[in-house]
Design a protein around this motif. Structure first.
Motif, PDB file in Angstrom:
ATOM      1  N   LEU A   1       0.770   4.139  -3.081  1.00  0.00           N
ATOM      2  CA  LEU A   1       0.510   5.675  -2.864  1.00  0.00           C
ATOM      3  C   LEU A   1       1.537   6.645  -3.075  1.00  0.00           C
ATOM      4  O   LEU A   1       1.299   7.524  -3.812  1.00  0.00           O
ATOM      5  CB  LEU A   1       0.332   5.853  -1.394  1.00  0.00           C
ATOM      6  N   ALA A   2       2.858   6.302  -2.861  1.00  0.00           N
ATOM      7  CA  ALA A   2       3.966   6.808  -3.443  1.00  0.00           C
ATOM      8  C   ALA A   2       3.932   7.177  -4.974  1.00  0.00           C
ATOM      9  O   ALA A   2       4.003   8.193  -5.629  1.00  0.00           O
ATOM     10  CB  ALA A   2       5.098   6.296  -2.972  1.00  0.00           C
ATOM     11  N   ASP A   3       3.702   6.135  -5.627  1.00  0.00           N
ATOM     12  CA  ASP A   3       3.818   5.979  -6.959  1.00  0.00           C
ATOM     13  C   ASP A   3       2.810   6.639  -7.750  1.00  0.00           C
ATOM     14  O   ASP A   3       2.715   7.286  -8.668  1.00  0.00           O
ATOM     15  CB  ASP A   3       3.872   4.482  -7.606  1.00  0.00           C
TER      16      ASP A   3
ATOM     17  N   LYS B   1      -6.618  11.521  -6.881  1.00  0.00           N
ATOM     18  CA  LYS B   1      -5.527  12.168  -7.598  1.00  0.00           C
ATOM     19  C   LYS B   1      -5.596  12.272  -8.941  1.00  0.00           C
ATOM     20  O   LYS B   1      -4.864  12.907  -9.657  1.00  0.00           O
ATOM     21  CB  LYS B   1      -4.272  11.586  -7.089  1.00  0.00           C
TER      22      LYS B   1
ATOM     23  N   THR C   1       0.872  -1.247   0.096  1.00  0.00           N
ATOM     24  CA  THR C   1      -0.187  -0.035   0.119  1.00  0.00           C
ATOM     25  C   THR C   1       0.802   1.202   0.024  1.00  0.00           C
ATOM     26  O   THR C   1       0.591   2.130  -0.626  1.00  0.00           O
ATOM     27  CB  THR C   1      -0.747   0.175   1.287  1.00  0.00           C
ATOM     28  N   GLU C   2       1.844   1.414   0.873  1.00  0.00           N
ATOM     29  CA  GLU C   2       2.740   2.477   0.869  1.00  0.00           C
ATOM     30  C   GLU C   2       3.480   2.874  -0.362  1.00  0.00           C
ATOM     31  O   GLU C   2       3.271   4.007  -0.899  1.00  0.00           O
ATOM     32  CB  GLU C   2       3.571   2.300   2.124  1.00  0.00           C
ATOM     33  N   LYS C   3       3.954   1.955  -0.770  1.00  0.00           N
ATOM     34  CA  LYS C   3       4.643   1.960  -2.357  1.00  0.00           C
ATOM     35  C   LYS C   3       3.668   2.455  -3.372  1.00  0.00           C
ATOM     36  O   LYS C   3       3.803   3.422  -4.220  1.00  0.00           O
ATOM     37  CB  LYS C   3       5.345   0.803  -2.740  1.00  0.00           C
TER      38      LYS C   3
ATOM     39  N   ASP D   1       1.103   9.328  -6.429  1.00  0.00           N
ATOM     40  CA  ASP D   1       1.791  10.644  -6.035  1.00  0.00           C
ATOM     41  C   ASP D   1       2.512  11.058  -7.351  1.00  0.00           C
ATOM     42  O   ASP D   1       2.379  12.240  -7.965  1.00  0.00           O
ATOM     43  CB  ASP D   1       2.272  10.864  -4.780  1.00  0.00           C
ATOM     44  N   PHE D   2       3.408  10.255  -7.682  1.00  0.00           N
ATOM     45  CA  PHE D   2       4.566  10.551  -8.761  1.00  0.00           C
ATOM     46  C   PHE D   2       3.822  10.673  -9.955  1.00  0.00           C
ATOM     47  O   PHE D   2       3.993  11.454 -11.068  1.00  0.00           O
ATOM     48  CB  PHE D   2       5.406   9.546  -8.794  1.00  0.00           C
TER      49      PHE D   2
ATOM     50  N   GLU E   1      12.832  10.577 -11.185  1.00  0.00           N
ATOM     51  CA  GLU E   1      12.679  11.779 -10.530  1.00  0.00           C
ATOM     52  C   GLU E   1      13.804  12.744 -10.590  1.00  0.00           C
ATOM     53  O   GLU E   1      14.911  12.401 -10.495  1.00  0.00           O
ATOM     54  CB  GLU E   1      12.564  11.531  -8.923  1.00  0.00           C
TER      55      GLU E   1
ATOM     56  N   THR F   1      11.455   6.207  -8.901  1.00  0.00           N
ATOM     57  CA  THR F   1      12.362   6.875  -8.589  1.00  0.00           C
ATOM     58  C   THR F   1      13.758   7.297  -9.588  1.00  0.00           C
ATOM     59  O   THR F   1      14.378   8.347  -9.530  1.00  0.00           O
ATOM     60  CB  THR F   1      13.113   6.255  -7.259  1.00  0.00           C
TER      61      THR F   1
ATOM     62  N   TYR G   1      -7.597   6.554  -3.328  1.00  0.00           N
ATOM     63  CA  TYR G   1      -6.507   7.557  -3.453  1.00  0.00           C
ATOM     64  C   TYR G   1      -6.175   7.882  -4.841  1.00  0.00           C
ATOM     65  O   TYR G   1      -6.042   9.107  -5.289  1.00  0.00           O
ATOM     66  CB  TYR G   1      -5.208   7.239  -2.927  1.00  0.00           C
TER      67      TYR G   1
END
Length: 670
Positions: A315-317, A368, A311-313, A319-320, A555, A552, A364
């Motif tokens: 959500l971060a992706d 977004k 889940t954490e990864k 956002d990206f 980025e 990453t 999420y």
């Protein structure tokens, strides 16, 4: 959706049955260059194809052998020949070009067997400006009802041993590197198979409208002609069917140049019109995903300390993606079953893994403005997937997930069935139609090859069916010539989810890689320059276009700006130059912007490209992403430069491509 102008001229020619064996029936393409002739030779149906008065396909036989009902290959009489022409323009919701012209001349040959059986067989022949096609029809009749085709006796007697680009036939995979040899050495091949004659005529043999039939390969007979070889069922049957029915079209694309061959619309034109009334939900998009880390061995599909789909990864992706104008995001390894890979009944397509909160991630993504793309890996277990599929599609629809990537890696359950046989063709079609019911677009991996179904079911967006980017993650990889061969071979069949765009070419940022594949010799890497990775976004057409690398690695990277700006929704495409396996340059228009991709094989190359595709009288800013002066895919693959120039339709650009290199350009109207 359709704006159609159609002219149909038909005349019925009835011939004396006693003279049928001597009757020749010929049609030409609208431009007169292609001539397609039908002949009965001692009661056996045959055809020939000429181009500019050169014979491309010499006398080739047609017919069938049935499992229990003998053969239909000779002893025919010609009952009637109906000639007609058509010219229509139709619109597709997405594609290399939104507007397609469908113009051809056709002859329908009606045959009847002599003797007591009197079975009927019709053959439709069409001549287009970009090729020829034919299909069989078994009309409703009392002497042929249910039957099993054991052999389709279709020949392609290609003349003069042309140079041929091919992969070995295989009933389960197309993931192979292309060979270039004389046709005489290409003994058993998958389609599309592409050839260039001594007169520089470009030919590609394939099929269109494969709906309820077995996939066709081509095998050379004793005389050197190709014969249709159909993928069998587990018991050896080739096609189980009943009259009335039609076979897929057998297609021969014909053009003067490699570039024109890529621009052919023959395959989609031979399919039925769209069957989805409201196509507003079908939208091309760019996407990223939790995927590449598994292929290079830094993450796993299954749960554990290196699980990628957390889940954490996710959500971060997301956002990206939202911050970088990327519309979609796929997550592989999100569900139960990966630890039981290869076992029957392994996968559950509705239950998330213990460390992945599907409801939270989907909500999420929606917040977004990013489309969460579902992933359904079946492991080839068809009965299990068909048990879950409708509930899985309902769940996707409820969560706002209007795209699903499916996978069929591994052998097919039930064992003995093949990826490219009628059993799977029927399955793939059921999935496409069910997906349309729930407004879901599809990206299919380990698929049956494209044959133009995207016209009829435009939610069939893209598919793999090629040796793609993933092979660079765990094998010797794909040579630079591979991606400049695909557009002229596999790409002729339809959109290709090659998944380009890896920036960490030497895996310098991939710490703690773990070998997981037996083909990994510890030397895996990407065999292109970085600029060519960018160019492939344009060259390798897919309406769902992925940037393959781990986010990453993008980025803060200036070269990633091209993908941010890139629009996967093409309105118009131009193939500006190309030679098979050597180089290609493609330009695609999205709205008022144009995107250009050019790439070469292992050889450095300089190409002069005229920008006549730009709107006349207007100036454009060209944002150029090119190989650095010292770039080389072997020694310095990540050397690149970004430049801008003011250009117009009168400009000729000099594209300097490094070995294994490329160039990508965005044109913005000033």
């Amino acid at each position: 959706m359709k704006n159609m102008i159609k002219v149909v001229i038909a005349c019925l020619l009835i011939f004396n049955l006693a003279a049928c064996s001597n009757t020749n029936n010929t049609i030409t393409s609208p431009d007169g260059k292609i001539k397609l002739s039908f002949h009965l030779v001692q009661g056996a149906p045959t055809y020939q194809v000429t181009y500019n008065n050169d014979t491309l396909v010499n006398t080739s036989h047609l017919g069938f052998e049935f499992k229990e009902q003998g053969s239909m290959k000779d002893q025919f009489e010609l009952i009637a020949a109906t000639v007609n022409s058509a010219d229509e323009t139709w619109q597709q919701p997405w594609g290399e070009n939104k507007t397609i012209r469908d113009q051809y001349h056709q002859i329908k040959i009606e045959l009847k067997e002599a003797g007591e059986t009197g079975r009927l067989l019709n053959i439709f022949f069409r001549a287009y400006n970009d090729g020829a096609a034919f299909r069989y029809e078994f009309p409703e009749q009392k002497n042929l009802k249910e039957f099993v085709i054991q052999n389709e006796m279709t020949e392609f007697n290609i003349t003069n041993n042309p140079t041929t680009w091919w992969i070995d036939a295989n009933y389960d995979t197309y993931e192979k590197l292309y060979k270039s040899t004389p046709m005489s050495e290409a003994k058993w091949v998958a389609t599309p198979v592409t050839m260039v004659t001594k007169n520089n005529t470009h030919i590609s043999i394939h099929e269109a409208a494969l709906t309820d039939y077995s996939g066709m390969t081509l095998k050379q007979n004793e005389s050197g002609a190709y014969e249709a070889d159909l993928t069998p069922w587990s018991n050896g049957d080739k096609v189980r069917t009943k009259a009335p029915m039609v076979t897929p079209w057998r297609t021969i694309q014909i053009e003067d140049s490699a570039a024109e061959l890529v621009e052919s619309n023959l395959i989609v034109n031979l399919n039925e019109p769209c069957k989805i009334e409201d196509v507003s939900w079908i939208e091309p998009m760019k996407y990223i995903g939790i995927w590449w880390g598994m292929h290079i061995g830094t993450e796993t599909w299954y749960t554990g300390p290196r699980h990628g789909a957390t889940t954490e990864k996710a959500l971060a992706d997301i956002d990206f993606a939202a911050a970088n104008n990327i519309e979609g995001f796929v997550v592989e390894g999100w569900n139960h079953g990966w630890a039981k890979w290869g076992a029957e009944g392994a996968f559950d397509h509705v239950t998330p893994a213990s460390d992945f909160d599907l409801e939270k991630v989907a909500a999420y993504a929606k917040e977004k403005g990013v489309m969460l793309i579902g992933h359904h890996e079946t492991g080839g277990d068809i009965p299990s997937y068909e048990k879950y599929i409708e509930d899985a599609f309902k769940m996707c629809q409820r969560l706002g997930m209007h795209a699903v990537k499916t996978g069929y890696a591994g052998g097919i359950f039930p064992r003995g069935e093949h990826h490219h046989g009628q059993f799977m063709v029927q399955h793939y079609r059921r999935v496409v139609e069910l997906a349309a019911k729930y407004q879901i677009m599809l990206d299919v991996h380990e698929p049956i090859k494209p044959t133009g179904i995207r016209r009829t079911w435009p939610n069939m967006m893209t598919r793999e069916g090629v040796r793609g980017m993933e092979w660079n993650g765990w094998s010797d990889g794909n040579p630079p010539s591979h991606t400049v061969t695909i557009p002229f071979t596999r790409g002729l069949a339809g959109p290709t989810d090659y998944t380009p765009g890896t920036f960490d070419i030497l895996y310098a940022n991939a710490k703690n890689r773990v070998k997981w594949n037996d083909q990994d010799k510890g030397t895996s890497r990407v065999h292109t320059t970085l600029a060519k990775q960018i160019a492939n976004f344009v060259i390798l057409y897919s309406p769902l276009q992925m940037a393959s690398d781990i986010p990453t690695n993008y980025e803060g990277h200036p070269a990633f700006q091209f993908f941010r700006d890139f629009n996967a929704d093409s309105d118009e495409s131009k193939v500006l130059n190309g030679e098979i396996g050597k180089y290609i340059t493609v330009a695609r228009r999205s709205g008022e912007e144009w995107f250009l991709g050019s790439a070469t094989n292992e050889e450095a190359r300089t190409l002069d490209v005229k920008l006549s595709f730009l709107e006349a009288g207007k100036n454009y800013k060209a944002e150029i992403y090119r190989d650095g002066d010292d770039a080389d895919y072997l020694t310095n693959p990540q050397s690149y430069k970004i430049e801008t120039k003011e250009v117009n339709a009168e400009t000729t650009l000099k594209l300097v491509l490094a070995p294994g290199g490329g160039q990508a350009i965005r044109f913005v109207k000033l």
